[in-house]
Write a protein that holds these residues in place. Structure first.
Motif, PDB file in Angstrom:
ATOM      1  N   TYR A 116      34.494  95.320  19.039  1.00 50.64           N
ATOM      2  CA  TYR A 116      33.822  94.843  20.248  1.00 50.64           C
ATOM      3  C   TYR A 116      34.127  95.662  21.495  1.00 50.64           C
ATOM      4  N   PHE A 117      35.393  95.883  21.806  1.00 48.44           N
ATOM      5  CA  PHE A 117      35.738  96.632  23.012  1.00 48.44           C
ATOM      6  C   PHE A 117      37.175  97.125  22.922  1.00 48.44           C
ATOM      7  N   TRP A 118      37.537  97.992  23.908  1.00 46.66           N
ATOM      8  CA  TRP A 118      38.887  98.559  23.968  1.00 46.66           C
ATOM      9  C   TRP A 118      39.446  98.343  25.367  1.00 46.66           C
ATOM     10  N   ILE A 119      40.741  98.025  25.428  1.00 45.79           N
ATOM     11  CA  ILE A 119      41.400  97.696  26.691  1.00 45.79           C
ATOM     12  C   ILE A 119      42.675  98.527  26.811  1.00 45.79           C
ATOM     13  N   ASP A 120      42.897  99.076  27.999  1.00 43.19           N
ATOM     14  CA  ASP A 120      44.134  99.822  28.260  1.00 43.19           C
ATOM     15  C   ASP A 120      44.632  99.457  29.648  1.00 43.19           C
ATOM     16  N   SER A 121      45.932  99.160  29.749  1.00 41.56           N
ATOM     17  CA  SER A 121      46.554  98.791  31.030  1.00 41.56           C
ATOM     18  C   SER A 121      45.811  97.626  31.698  1.00 41.56           C
ATOM     19  N   GLY A 122      45.354  96.671  30.894  1.00 42.58           N
ATOM     20  CA  GLY A 122      44.711  95.485  31.422  1.00 42.58           C
ATOM     21  C   GLY A 122      43.260  95.664  31.813  1.00 42.58           C
ATOM     22  N   LYS A 123      42.680  96.866  31.576  1.00 45.56           N
ATOM     23  CA  LYS A 123      41.290  97.143  31.964  1.00 45.56           C
ATOM     24  C   LYS A 123      40.460  97.503  30.732  1.00 45.56           C
ATOM     25  N   LEU A 124      39.270  96.941  30.645  1.00 45.91           N
ATOM     26  CA  LEU A 124      38.338  97.294  29.580  1.00 45.91           C
ATOM     27  C   LEU A 124      37.716  98.650  29.901  1.00 45.91           C
ATOM     28  N   TYR A 125      37.895  99.630  29.001  1.00 48.21           N
ATOM     29  CA  TYR A 125      37.393 100.978  29.284  1.00 48.21           C
ATOM     30  C   TYR A 125      36.281 101.415  28.335  1.00 48.21           C
ATOM     31  N   SER A 126      36.076 100.669  27.252  1.00 40.03           N
ATOM     32  CA  SER A 126      35.013 101.015  26.310  1.00 40.03           C
ATOM     33  C   SER A 126      34.496  99.736  25.674  1.00 40.03           C
ATOM     34  N   MET A 127      33.157  99.650  25.520  1.00 34.29           N
ATOM     35  CA  MET A 127      32.562  98.455  24.927  1.00 34.29           C
ATOM     36  C   MET A 127      31.575  98.884  23.858  1.00 34.29           C
ATOM     37  N   ASP A 128      31.913  98.562  22.604  1.00 35.31           N
ATOM     38  CA  ASP A 128      31.044  98.890  21.481  1.00 35.31           C
ATOM     39  C   ASP A 128      30.016  97.797  21.215  1.00 35.31           C
ATOM     40  N   TYR A 129      30.298  96.600  21.660  1.00 34.10           N
ATOM     41  CA  TYR A 129      29.389  95.475  21.433  1.00 34.10           C
ATOM     42  C   TYR A 129      28.090  95.688  22.206  1.00 34.10           C
ATOM     43  N   ILE A 130      26.974  95.402  21.552  1.00 32.36           N
ATOM     44  CA  ILE A 130      25.658  95.465  22.194  1.00 32.36           C
ATOM     45  C   ILE A 130      24.989  94.111  22.011  1.00 32.36           C
ATOM     46  N   SER A 131      24.696  93.447  23.110  1.00 31.25           N
ATOM     47  CA  SER A 131      24.050  92.141  23.053  1.00 31.25           C
ATOM     48  C   SER A 131      22.593  92.290  22.636  1.00 31.25           C
ATOM     49  N   GLU A 132      21.972  91.193  22.288  1.00 28.61           N
ATOM     50  CA  GLU A 132      20.561  91.242  21.904  1.00 28.61           C
ATOM     51  C   GLU A 132      19.695  91.706  23.069  1.00 28.61           C
ATOM     52  N   GLY A 133      19.992  91.211  24.276  1.00 30.22           N
ATOM     53  CA  GLY A 133      19.221  91.631  25.443  1.00 30.22           C
ATOM     54  C   GLY A 133      19.384  93.110  25.742  1.00 30.22           C
ATOM     55  N   GLU A 134      20.603  93.616  25.580  1.00 28.00           N
ATOM     56  CA  GLU A 134      20.846  95.035  25.828  1.00 28.00           C
ATOM     57  C   GLU A 134      20.172  95.883  24.756  1.00 28.00           C
ATOM     58  N   GLN A 135      20.145  95.402  23.515  1.00 27.10           N
ATOM     59  CA  GLN A 135      19.484  96.136  22.442  1.00 27.10           C
ATOM     60  C   GLN A 135      17.988  96.238  22.691  1.00 27.10           C
TER      61      GLN A 135
END
Length: 314
Positions: A116-135
């Protein structure tokens, strides 16, 4: 629209649905969590469905799949939040057991092994998840972009990225050959690199090279290799840790040239040509140029071919 979900996403989503059924028609109860400190701000924002809190827990710019635009700051994130974050993602975070959160070395914290996503130092820096609306938005922009190319370059291709070299006034676009969207894994797909003068984006490209994507090194950095039979080759590296700009080199008869590559958006560049009837060019289905490009594609598509025998389209 039919969504293609990895099996573990279906299993986790199914668990959420089952929990809802067991609990009756009431809204699923939020599980009691003991989130790691590093992910707490992101997870809490998603569970609370707070666009502003989520925006504060993101490291910018946050890339989205091309030709969607990167999200550059928290104000843009607040506006885009309802497109990117949906009930499915929120419920997954609510219902996922703490054991699914893990630290993956230098890449940081993730949920369900990076699904779904990646977090470093408390911050989300990458998001692999794609919602239906975004798709839906992504599919629409992909279709619009491919439709803007000359007819012979449209069928069976999907846009990957666009790069501009402002000093040479050159535009480079990369497309991926597809049978249908998202059916071919990236490492087995055929890619093409089209090179245009910025003044002739509505025409055939000056160069048309074919190649493959090869993730290299322990970090899996993407490197695209292109080549043809006229001693012309190109390497494109979009992922550079120490430089936000991608690297692009073209070698012609042993002479290598590096370009001042900057990320761009093809639709921004092509729309002035679409609005100006004086610049519009119509290419007949029987024109020599289109026949040449069709011939190139036919040779690349031959399944028995072991080498890409591609002539430059000039």
């Amino acid at each position: 629209m039919t969504s293609h979900y990895p099996m573990r996403r279906l299993v986790l989503a199914g668990a959420v649905i089952f929990a809802s059924i067991v609990g009756g028609c009431s809204r699923p109860q939020v599980a009691s969590h003991d989130f790691p400190d590093e992910v707490k701000s992101v997870a809490d924002a998603l569970i609370a469905d707070s666009a502003s809190a989520f925006a504060s827990a993101v490291s910018y710019p946050l890339d989205r799949p091309y030709p969607l635009r990167s999200i550059s700051d928290s104000a843009q994130m607040v506006r885009y939040y309802n497109t990117m974050v949906d009930d499915s993602l929120r419920h997954i975070v609510m219902e996922a057991p703490d054991s699914l959160w893990g630290l993956e070395g230098w890449r940081g914290w993730t949920l369900d092994n990076g699904e779904y996503f990646w977090i470093d130092s408390g911050k989300l820096y990458s998001m692999d998840y794609i919602s239906e609306g975004e798709q839906l938005l992504l599919d629409s922009l992909r279709s619009e972009e491919i439709a803007s190319l000359v007819p012979s370059m449209r069928k069976g291709w999907q846009p990957v990225t666009c790069v501009v070299d402002s000093s040479a006034e050159t535009v480079f676009r990369i497309d991926r050959m597809i049978a249908s969207p998202d059916t071919l894994p990236a490492d087995s797909s055929i890619y093409r690199l089209a090179v245009y003068p910025i003044s002739r984006l509505d025409s055939i490209p000056d160069e048309l090279l074919y190649g493959h994507l090869n993730p290299e090194g322990s970090m899996g950095c993407r490197i695209y290799h292109f080549g043809d039979t006229n001693n012309i080759s190109a390497d494109f590296t979009p992922d550079l840790l120490d430089d936000p700009a991608p690297a692009l080199e073209i070698t012609n008869k042993g002479v290598t040239r590096s370009y001042n590559a900057q990320r761009g958006y093809w639709l921004d560049l092509i729309r002035p040509f679409q609005r100006s009837s004086s610049n519009a060019r119509s290419i007949s289905s029987k024109s020599p140029a289109e026949g040449l490009i069709n011939g190139l594609v036919e040779r690349v598509e031959q399944p028995a071919a072991h080498n890409l025998e591609v002539d430059s389209a000039r």
